[in-house]
Design a protein around this motif. Structure first.
Motif, short mmCIF file in Angstrom:
data_model
loop_
_atom_site.label_atom_id
_atom_site.label_comp_id
_atom_site.label_asym_id
_atom_site.label_seq_id
_atom_site.Cartn_x
_atom_site.Cartn_y
_atom_site.Cartn_z
N GLU A 14 0.86 -1.17 0.00
CA GLU A 14 0.00 0.00 0.00
C GLU A 14 0.90 1.23 0.00
O GLU A 14 1.94 1.24 0.66
CB GLU A 14 -0.86 -0.02 1.26
N VAL A 15 0.50 2.26 -0.75
CA VAL A 15 1.30 3.47 -0.86
C VAL A 15 0.43 4.68 -0.50
O VAL A 15 -0.73 4.75 -0.91
CB VAL A 15 1.82 3.66 -2.31
N VAL A 16 1.02 5.60 0.25
CA VAL A 16 0.33 6.85 0.60
C VAL A 16 1.22 8.00 0.17
O VAL A 16 2.42 8.01 0.47
CB VAL A 16 0.07 6.93 2.12
N VAL A 17 0.64 8.97 -0.54
CA VAL A 17 1.37 10.17 -0.96
C VAL A 17 0.55 11.37 -0.51
O VAL A 17 -0.65 11.45 -0.79
CB VAL A 17 1.56 10.21 -2.49
N MET A 18 1.22 12.29 0.21
CA MET A 18 0.54 13.49 0.70
C MET A 18 1.40 14.71 0.35
O MET A 18 2.62 14.65 0.43
CB MET A 18 0.36 13.43 2.21
N LEU A 19 0.74 15.78 -0.02
CA LEU A 19 1.42 17.05 -0.30
C LEU A 19 1.01 18.05 0.76
O LEU A 19 -0.18 18.26 1.01
CB LEU A 19 1.02 17.55 -1.69
N LYS A 20 2.01 18.64 1.42
CA LYS A 20 1.73 19.64 2.44
C LYS A 20 2.78 20.73 2.37
O LYS A 20 3.98 20.46 2.54
CB LYS A 20 1.74 18.99 3.83
N GLU A 21 2.35 21.94 2.09
CA GLU A 21 3.23 23.09 2.02
C GLU A 21 4.44 22.85 1.10
O GLU A 21 5.58 23.04 1.48
CB GLU A 21 3.68 23.51 3.42
N ASN A 22 4.18 22.40 -0.12
CA ASN A 22 5.21 22.15 -1.13
C ASN A 22 6.20 21.05 -0.76
O ASN A 22 7.31 21.01 -1.28
CB ASN A 22 5.95 23.43 -1.49
N PHE A 25 5.19 13.92 1.06
CA PHE A 25 5.42 12.85 2.03
C PHE A 25 4.97 11.54 1.40
O PHE A 25 3.89 11.47 0.82
CB PHE A 25 4.62 13.10 3.31
N MET A 26 5.81 10.52 1.50
CA MET A 26 5.46 9.21 0.96
C MET A 26 5.63 8.17 2.07
O MET A 26 6.55 8.25 2.87
CB MET A 26 6.38 8.82 -0.20
N GLY A 27 4.72 7.23 2.08
CA GLY A 27 4.83 6.12 3.02
C GLY A 27 4.32 4.86 2.35
O GLY A 27 3.53 4.92 1.41
N TYR A 28 4.80 3.73 2.79
CA TYR A 28 4.33 2.48 2.20
C TYR A 28 4.41 1.36 3.22
O TYR A 28 5.18 1.42 4.17
CB TYR A 28 5.11 2.12 0.94
N ILE A 48 8.44 7.89 -7.84
CA ILE A 48 9.32 9.06 -7.90
C ILE A 48 9.38 9.60 -9.32
O ILE A 48 9.31 10.81 -9.55
CB ILE A 48 10.71 8.73 -7.35
N ALA A 49 9.50 8.72 -10.32
CA ALA A 49 9.52 9.15 -11.71
C ALA A 49 8.21 9.86 -12.07
O ALA A 49 8.20 10.88 -12.74
CB ALA A 49 9.75 7.96 -12.63
N PHE A 50 7.10 9.32 -11.61
CA PHE A 50 5.80 9.93 -11.86
C PHE A 50 5.70 11.30 -11.21
O PHE A 50 5.22 12.26 -11.82
CB PHE A 50 4.69 9.01 -11.34
N LEU A 51 6.16 11.43 -9.98
CA LEU A 51 6.08 12.71 -9.26
C LEU A 51 6.98 13.78 -9.88
O LEU A 51 6.68 14.96 -9.76
CB LEU A 51 6.41 12.52 -7.79
#
Length: 54
Positions: A14-22, A25-28, A48-51
């Protein structure tokens, strides 16, 4: 985002991606049954390539 195995359609990680104040954050989490098989490397490399497109 959930990563499933092709053969069985069961969840492997499972992967979590969050954007906060530029800041991104990634977690898995990876099922213990799938440790040391390269799933994390493959998934994080693609993420990472996608981001970088943004």
């Amino acid at each position: 985002m959930v990563i499933a195995l092709r053969e069985s359609d069961k969840m492997a990680e499972e992967v979590v991606v969050m954007l906060k104040e530029n800041v991104i954050f990634m977690g898995y989490t990876i099922s213990y049954k799938h440790h040391r098989k390269g799933f994390a490397y493959e998934m994080l490399s693609a993420l990472i390539a996608f981001l970088h497109v943004f």
